[in-house]
Design a protein around this motif. Structure first.
Motif, mmCIF file in Angstrom:
data_model
loop_
_atom_site.group_PDB
_atom_site.id
_atom_site.type_symbol
_atom_site.label_atom_id
_atom_site.label_comp_id
_atom_site.label_asym_id
_atom_site.label_seq_id
_atom_site.Cartn_x
_atom_site.Cartn_y
_atom_site.Cartn_z
ATOM 1 N N GLN A 33 -5.126 0.029 -3.114
ATOM 2 C CA GLN A 33 -3.703 0.024 -2.800
ATOM 3 C C GLN A 33 -3.210 1.407 -2.368
ATOM 4 O OE1 GLN A 33 -1.309 -1.771 -5.899
ATOM 5 N NE2 GLN A 33 -2.812 -3.395 -6.238
ATOM 6 N N MET B 60 0.841 -1.203 0.000
ATOM 7 C CA MET B 60 0.000 0.000 0.000
ATOM 8 C C MET B 60 0.872 1.246 0.000
ATOM 9 S SD MET B 60 -3.058 1.166 2.602
ATOM 10 C CE MET B 60 -4.289 0.243 1.679
ATOM 11 N N ILE B 61 0.369 2.281 -0.661
ATOM 12 C CA ILE B 61 0.997 3.598 -0.693
ATOM 13 C C ILE B 61 0.147 4.530 0.148
ATOM 14 C CG2 ILE B 61 1.644 5.553 -2.149
ATOM 15 C CD1 ILE B 61 1.665 3.452 -4.504
ATOM 16 N N VAL B 62 0.751 5.204 1.134
ATOM 17 C CA VAL B 62 0.012 6.150 1.968
ATOM 18 C C VAL B 62 0.559 7.558 1.741
ATOM 19 C CG1 VAL B 62 -0.579 6.862 4.311
ATOM 20 C CG2 VAL B 62 -0.572 4.434 3.714
ATOM 21 N N SER C 170 -3.528 9.788 4.837
ATOM 22 C CA SER C 170 -3.513 10.180 6.237
ATOM 23 C C SER C 170 -3.813 11.666 6.287
ATOM 24 C CB SER C 170 -2.139 9.882 6.855
ATOM 25 O OG SER C 170 -2.056 10.367 8.175
ATOM 26 N N PHE D 61 -0.561 4.854 8.991
ATOM 27 C CA PHE D 61 0.462 4.297 8.109
ATOM 28 C C PHE D 61 0.452 2.765 8.103
ATOM 29 C CE2 PHE D 61 3.441 8.186 8.895
ATOM 30 C CZ PHE D 61 2.649 8.966 8.077
ATOM 31 N N ALA E 183 7.089 0.847 7.141
ATOM 32 C CA ALA E 183 7.257 1.278 5.750
ATOM 33 C C ALA E 183 8.635 0.890 5.235
ATOM 34 C CB ALA E 183 7.066 2.788 5.638
ATOM 35 N N ALA F 7 1.541 0.131 5.153
ATOM 36 C CA ALA F 7 2.134 0.869 4.037
ATOM 37 C C ALA F 7 3.519 0.336 3.699
ATOM 38 C CB ALA F 7 2.230 2.350 4.366
ATOM 39 N N GLU F 8 3.730 0.045 2.427
ATOM 40 C CA GLU F 8 5.083 -0.217 1.956
ATOM 41 C C GLU F 8 5.823 1.100 1.698
ATOM 42 O OE1 GLU F 8 2.450 -1.853 0.246
ATOM 43 O OE2 GLU F 8 2.698 -3.705 1.404
ATOM 44 N N GLN F 9 5.076 2.093 1.211
ATOM 45 C CA GLN F 9 5.654 3.404 0.945
ATOM 46 C C GLN F 9 4.783 4.487 1.583
ATOM 47 O OE1 GLN F 9 7.554 3.973 -3.162
ATOM 48 N NE2 GLN F 9 5.830 2.627 -3.609
ATOM 49 N N VAL F 10 5.441 5.505 2.107
ATOM 50 C CA VAL F 10 4.742 6.657 2.668
ATOM 51 C C VAL F 10 5.303 7.918 2.018
ATOM 52 C CG1 VAL F 10 4.354 8.059 4.733
ATOM 53 C CG2 VAL F 10 4.269 5.556 4.889
#
Length: 284
Positions: free
Chosen positions: A27, A1-3, A31, A63, A97, A66-69
């Motif tokens: 996906q 997931m991308i946050v 926030s 978060f 992350a 999340a894989e990426q933030v």
């Protein structure tokens, strides 16, 4: 997931819109301080959770998974943004992350007289110490052109302090590039610079504006003190005027003079130029 943080602001929301063109909505997470303002994303299947830089525990929850933030930099001059950004980096790390992206600024280097440079440098240092992969998007100046040019359309004059060349960059292009990095297979580590392809001075902008409008747009250069006095006369508080002045001082010292080809490479096309943006502005 991308946050994505700050997803109800101008840049953050544009990044999310671009992500929705590239990856399934489930996906993507956002926030946001006020979840009611992100209803349009929730209605399209984006995960919406409450979180703010002032509340690290809420950030960690927002978060989760999340894989990426993407951390969109704060802009409250009254806040301790260095501490808040460090806390946000820590929350992303604690949430697991794998990569943190951060919206930094072109020429975030020691000695730059524009004060936000110090904030961005400190945040980049926190990212470097975080222990996870990170990317700092050192974006070229992407605010509205009238913000730096002044009311030239009404006056026919660009009456701003002495300046230097700047690759004025379109916010939409910056947002698209961020989405390309978040959604794509390519990862770039450390600070990267995203700018329009050409740096221009106000004198050059005046020439462009004259050609587009069919009228003569003049470029005049008041002294710094006179410019500050002019700002005060229009109701701008003196601390704000003097803060704005540091940006012009940085540009005249050459801190923003370098244009970088990376933005064009990520977009797969030429980013919008000042002429493109002025044309759109005049048509609008």
């Amino acid at each position: 997931m991308i946050v994505v943080t700050g997803a109800t602001g101008g840049l953050g929301s544009a990044v999310v819109e671009n992500l929705l063109d590239r990856v399934p909505a489930d996906q993507i997470g956002v926030s946001v301080r006020d979840v009611t303002r992100a209803r349009r994303f929730a209605d399209r299947g984006v995960r919406v959770r409450q979180g703010s830089y002032e509340d690290p525990a809420a950030l960690r929850r927002s978060f989760a998974g999340a894989e990426q933030v993407l951390l969109v930099s704060g802009n409250d001059p009254a806040a301790d943004l260095v501490r808040l950004h460090r806390d946000a980096v820590g929350a992303a790390v604690e949430a697991g992350a794998d990569r943190i992206l951060y919206t930094s600024q072109q020429a975030a280097v020691p000695g730059n007289p524009y004060p936000p440079s110090e904030l961005h440098l400190a945040t980049e240092q926190a990212l470097a110490r975080s222990g996870v992969a990170w990317t700092a998007l050192r974006n070229g100046a992407y605010g509205p052109l009238d913000q730096v040019l002044g009311p030239w359309r009404q006056t026919g004059v660009i009456a701003q302090p002495e300046d230097g060349p700047v690759p004025y960059t379109d916010r939409a292009d910056v947002a698209e590039a961020a989405a390309v990095l978040l959604a794509g297979d390519r990862s770039l580590d450390g600070p990267i610079t995203l700018t329009a392809p050409t740096a221009v001075t106000f004198a050059e902008v005046a020439t462009i504006a004259s050609a587009l409008t069919g009228r003569t747009i003049e470029r005049t250069v008041p002294s710094d003190d006179q410019w500050v006095a002019d700002q005060l006369a229009t109701g701008v508080p003196e601390p704000v005027a003097r803060f704005m002045l540091t940006w012009y001082q940085a540009s005249r010292a050459g801190y923003f003079a370098a244009a970088d080809p990376l933005l064009a490479e990520l977009l797969g096309r030429e980013p919008r130029s000042v002429a493109d943006r002025l044309t759109a502005q005049l048509r609008g």
